[in-house]
Design a protein around this motif. Structure first.
Motif, PDB file in Angstrom:
ATOM      1  N   GLN A 161      -2.546   3.727  -8.558  1.00 41.91           N
ATOM      2  CA  GLN A 161      -2.746   2.322  -8.219  1.00 41.91           C
ATOM      3  C   GLN A 161      -2.483   1.421  -9.417  1.00 41.91           C
ATOM      4  O   GLN A 161      -1.764   0.415  -9.335  1.00 41.91           O
ATOM      5  CB  GLN A 161      -4.189   2.087  -7.739  1.00 41.91           C
ATOM      6  CG  GLN A 161      -4.424   2.404  -6.287  1.00 41.91           C
ATOM      7  CD  GLN A 161      -5.823   2.018  -5.832  1.00 41.91           C
ATOM      8  OE1 GLN A 161      -6.333   2.596  -4.909  1.00 41.91           O
ATOM      9  NE2 GLN A 161      -6.447   1.044  -6.466  1.00 41.91           N
ATOM     10  N   ARG A 174       0.854  -1.189   0.000  1.00 42.20           N
ATOM     11  CA  ARG A 174       0.000   0.000   0.000  1.00 42.20           C
ATOM     12  C   ARG A 174       0.885   1.231   0.000  1.00 42.20           C
ATOM     13  O   ARG A 174       2.087   1.147   0.287  1.00 42.20           O
ATOM     14  CB  ARG A 174      -0.920   0.000   1.220  1.00 42.20           C
ATOM     15  CG  ARG A 174      -0.148  -0.089   2.534  1.00 42.20           C
ATOM     16  CD  ARG A 174      -1.074  -0.163   3.737  1.00 42.20           C
ATOM     17  NE  ARG A 174      -1.825  -1.392   3.784  1.00 42.20           N
ATOM     18  CZ  ARG A 174      -2.651  -1.729   4.761  1.00 42.20           C
ATOM     19  NH1 ARG A 174      -2.838  -0.888   5.767  1.00 42.20           N
ATOM     20  NH2 ARG A 174      -3.295  -2.866   4.760  1.00 42.20           N
ATOM     21  N   ILE A 205      -2.875  12.502   0.712  1.00 45.02           N
ATOM     22  CA  ILE A 205      -3.337  13.365   1.792  1.00 45.02           C
ATOM     23  C   ILE A 205      -2.579  14.685   1.723  1.00 45.02           C
ATOM     24  O   ILE A 205      -1.461  14.757   1.199  1.00 45.02           O
ATOM     25  CB  ILE A 205      -3.179  12.728   3.188  1.00 45.02           C
ATOM     26  CG1 ILE A 205      -1.709  12.418   3.499  1.00 45.02           C
ATOM     27  CG2 ILE A 205      -4.029  11.473   3.305  1.00 45.02           C
ATOM     28  CD1 ILE A 205      -1.489  11.906   4.919  1.00 45.02           C
ATOM     29  N   TYR A 251      -0.096   6.714   8.225  1.00 43.89           N
ATOM     30  CA  TYR A 251      -1.431   6.639   7.621  1.00 43.89           C
ATOM     31  C   TYR A 251      -1.542   5.385   6.757  1.00 43.89           C
ATOM     32  O   TYR A 251      -2.535   4.667   6.806  1.00 43.89           O
ATOM     33  CB  TYR A 251      -1.704   7.887   6.788  1.00 43.89           C
ATOM     34  CG  TYR A 251      -3.140   7.980   6.323  1.00 43.89           C
ATOM     35  CD1 TYR A 251      -4.103   8.593   7.095  1.00 43.89           C
ATOM     36  CD2 TYR A 251      -3.539   7.415   5.100  1.00 43.89           C
ATOM     37  CE1 TYR A 251      -5.428   8.655   6.682  1.00 43.89           C
ATOM     38  CE2 TYR A 251      -4.854   7.473   4.676  1.00 43.89           C
ATOM     39  CZ  TYR A 251      -5.786   8.109   5.469  1.00 43.89           C
ATOM     40  OH  TYR A 251      -7.097   8.158   5.070  1.00 43.89           O
ATOM     41  N   CYS A 309       0.968   5.784   0.633  1.00 38.85           N
ATOM     42  CA  CYS A 309       0.353   7.062   0.979  1.00 38.85           C
ATOM     43  C   CYS A 309       1.348   8.161   0.646  1.00 38.85           C
ATOM     44  O   CYS A 309       2.524   8.080   1.003  1.00 38.85           O
ATOM     45  CB  CYS A 309      -0.012   7.118   2.459  1.00 38.85           C
ATOM     46  SG  CYS A 309      -0.723   8.706   2.976  1.00 38.85           S
ATOM     47  N   VAL A 316      -3.251   6.274  -1.447  1.00 40.30           N
ATOM     48  CA  VAL A 316      -4.021   7.382  -0.874  1.00 40.30           C
ATOM     49  C   VAL A 316      -3.182   8.649  -0.886  1.00 40.30           C
ATOM     50  O   VAL A 316      -1.984   8.616  -0.564  1.00 40.30           O
ATOM     51  CB  VAL A 316      -4.471   7.051   0.572  1.00 40.30           C
ATOM     52  CG1 VAL A 316      -5.180   8.239   1.201  1.00 40.30           C
ATOM     53  CG2 VAL A 316      -5.376   5.829   0.576  1.00 40.30           C
ATOM     54  N   MET A 367      -4.334   2.490   7.624  1.00 38.36           N
ATOM     55  CA  MET A 367      -5.555   2.580   6.831  1.00 38.36           C
ATOM     56  C   MET A 367      -5.992   1.181   6.404  1.00 38.36           C
ATOM     57  O   MET A 367      -5.213   0.232   6.377  1.00 38.36           O
ATOM     58  CB  MET A 367      -5.339   3.463   5.600  1.00 38.36           C
ATOM     59  CG  MET A 367      -4.392   2.896   4.561  1.00 38.36           C
ATOM     60  SD  MET A 367      -4.069   4.108   3.267  1.00 38.36           S
ATOM     61  CE  MET A 367      -3.013   3.152   2.155  1.00 38.36           C
ATOM     62  N   ASN A 421      -9.219  12.084  -3.539  1.00 38.93           N
ATOM     63  CA  ASN A 421      -7.978  11.351  -3.788  1.00 38.93           C
ATOM     64  C   ASN A 421      -7.266  11.824  -5.063  1.00 38.93           C
ATOM     65  O   ASN A 421      -6.590  11.050  -5.740  1.00 38.93           O
ATOM     66  CB  ASN A 421      -8.240   9.837  -3.861  1.00 38.93           C
ATOM     67  CG  ASN A 421      -7.056   9.022  -3.359  1.00 38.93           C
ATOM     68  OD1 ASN A 421      -6.255   9.491  -2.546  1.00 38.93           O
ATOM     69  ND2 ASN A 421      -6.927   7.799  -3.846  1.00 38.93           N
ATOM     70  N   GLY A 457      -5.211   9.038  -7.277  1.00 36.21           N
ATOM     71  CA  GLY A 457      -4.939   7.790  -6.587  1.00 36.21           C
ATOM     72  C   GLY A 457      -5.236   6.565  -7.427  1.00 36.21           C
ATOM     73  O   GLY A 457      -4.454   5.599  -7.453  1.00 36.21           O
ATOM     74  N   ASP A 458      -6.369   6.583  -8.169  1.00 35.66           N
ATOM     75  CA  ASP A 458      -6.741   5.425  -8.996  1.00 35.66           C
ATOM     76  C   ASP A 458      -5.697   5.172 -10.073  1.00 35.66           C
ATOM     77  O   ASP A 458      -5.328   4.016 -10.340  1.00 35.66           O
ATOM     78  CB  ASP A 458      -8.117   5.645  -9.624  1.00 35.66           C
ATOM     79  CG  ASP A 458      -9.243   5.604  -8.601  1.00 35.66           C
ATOM     80  OD1 ASP A 458      -8.998   5.113  -7.475  1.00 35.66           O
ATOM     81  OD2 ASP A 458     -10.354   6.059  -8.925  1.00 35.66           O
ATOM     82  N   SER A 509      -2.210  -1.272  -4.222  1.00 35.93           N
ATOM     83  CA  SER A 509      -3.579  -1.031  -3.783  1.00 35.93           C
ATOM     84  C   SER A 509      -3.658  -1.195  -2.272  1.00 35.93           C
ATOM     85  O   SER A 509      -3.250  -2.236  -1.733  1.00 35.93           O
ATOM     86  CB  SER A 509      -4.532  -2.023  -4.455  1.00 35.93           C
ATOM     87  OG  SER A 509      -5.863  -1.779  -4.060  1.00 35.93           O
ATOM     88  N   PRO A 510      -4.137  -0.148  -1.591  1.00 39.80           N
ATOM     89  CA  PRO A 510      -4.585   1.132  -2.133  1.00 39.80           C
ATOM     90  C   PRO A 510      -3.459   2.159  -2.226  1.00 39.80           C
ATOM     91  O   PRO A 510      -2.386   1.971  -1.646  1.00 39.80           O
ATOM     92  CB  PRO A 510      -5.615   1.584  -1.087  1.00 39.80           C
ATOM     93  CG  PRO A 510      -5.063   1.017   0.203  1.00 39.80           C
ATOM     94  CD  PRO A 510      -4.406  -0.284  -0.153  1.00 39.80           C
TER      95      PRO A 510
END
Length: 354
Positions: free
Chosen positions: A100, A71, A111, A348, A73, A109, A352, A83, A96-97, A106-107
């Motif tokens: 990924q 994952r 921030i 995070y 962030c 994110v 998450m 996102n 974000g998508d 995945s995922p």
């Protein structure tokens, strides 16, 4: 154990870290071990994806293996919505998508960078902090974060019934500047005239731009004698207004001269700045009563520790009239660790939902 990728992405530089996290349920209980970390010039890359791919190649070369991150962030120096973010000082648009899919993670994110600072304070140790007021930490109490740099960031953390903290952004730095003396009232009037606006935010005073504005105010009011070196630096910066590249950093020039005690006018500027900073931190504390702690982040405080410890900040922080006693037990700390945003992004990512 979870392998994760964290990043602190700014207009000038980006720091990436691959880490292994042993999650304890809460951010404060998470144990983080860095596998590899590297810093890059953001402008050398057209997008984050090729940077991350280069970073992972370097991880493999240095560790002779490539632990696959599960994952990611990324803390972004700019607003984040759904996102997605367009960086303020860099021609990147990050989704974000898309990240990924292209990075096979995945995922992923995104921030805001100051929200990342909020999460990051949960991962700091005593060595990362300089106490200005010891106070008395209360469990499950709010935490406040304030940080003067290019602007004035503010945010807060609220615990739930299980003791997990949620971080909330704030635009408190854009609240009205509240003068507390005749000199500050004159500064307010000066800034209104200078910028041809009817209201002045706290950020206009408590920030890097605020340091320069205070200097210009005192200079133009002939409230102190300029030394040639500082005067030349400020005037060079004024001539370069509007240019993409500037040859001097006026706020740093003023604060360094004040710290070395080589320029009385700069010393007075920084004294006014520290007092205004403390007063605004006190305003934030009154609104939140953060008995979990108030953290002073941002580069200016950490680079001017002697100023922050001089008493000017805490005296103004505590100067709240009949409600001043409410602030006596709030722990106030300067954040010394420049990686606090990166720590926050990693925390995070670790906590998450996958």
């Amino acid at each position: 154990m979870t392998v994760l990728l964290a990043g602190d992405i700014g207009g000038t530089k980006t720091i990436l870290r691959l880490a292994e996290a042993q999650c304890g349920g809460k951010a404060t209980e998470t144990v983080m071990t860095t596998i590899f970390e590297e810093q890059y010039a953001s402008g050398d890359f057209p997008d984050l994806v090729p940077m991350v791919r280069q970073f992972l190649r370097e991880v493999e070369a240095h560790t002779e293996s490539l632990p696959k991150p599960e994952r990611a962030c990324f803390a972004i120096a700019g607003p984040v919505s759904n996102n997605t973010s367009s960086l303020t000082n860099l021609s990147w648009t990050l989704e974000g998508d898309r990240l990924q899919k292209e990075l096979h993670l995945s995922p992923v994110v995104l921030i805001n960078d100051f929200a990342a600072v909020g999460y990051g304070v949960l991962g700091l140790t005593a060595e990362d902090l300089c106490p200005l007021q010891v106070g008395q930490v209360q469990a499950r109490a709010p935490i406040a974060v304030i940080g003067a740099g290019t602007g004035l960031g503010q945010g807060f953390l609220i615990p739930d019934r299980q003791g997990h903290y949620d971080v909330y952004p704030s635009e408190g730095g854009h609240a009205d500047f509240a003068p507390r003396s005749q000199l500050e009232f004159e500064l307010l009037s000066y800034l209104r005239d200078k910028f041809k606006i009817t209201r002045i935010s706290a950020e206009r005073v408590v920030s890097g731009q605020g340091i320069v504005a205070i200097y210009q105010f005192l200079r133009d009011r002939q409230a102190g004698e300029e030394t040639p070196a500082i005067a030349n630096a400020i005037r060079t910066w004024e001539r370069e207004l509007g240019l993409a590249e500037k040859s001097v950093d006026p706020a740093a020039t003023i604060s360094i001269a004040a710290g070395k005690e080589t320029d009385p006018l700069s010393e007075r500027v920084m004294a006014i700045f520290a007092s205004a900073y403390g007063a605004e931190a006190g305003n934030l504390a009154l609104k939140l009563l953060p008995y979990g702690g108030l953290y002073v982040a941002g580069g200016i405080a950490a680079k001017n520790l002697s100023l922050m410890q001089s008493g000017k900040f805490i005296d103004a922080f505590m100067d709240k009239g009949r409600v001043s006693p409410l602030l006596e037990n709030i722990p106030v700390n300067v954040v010394l660790n420049p990686r606090v945003g990166l720590i926050g992004a990693a925390l995070y990512a670790a906590t998450m939902d996958g």
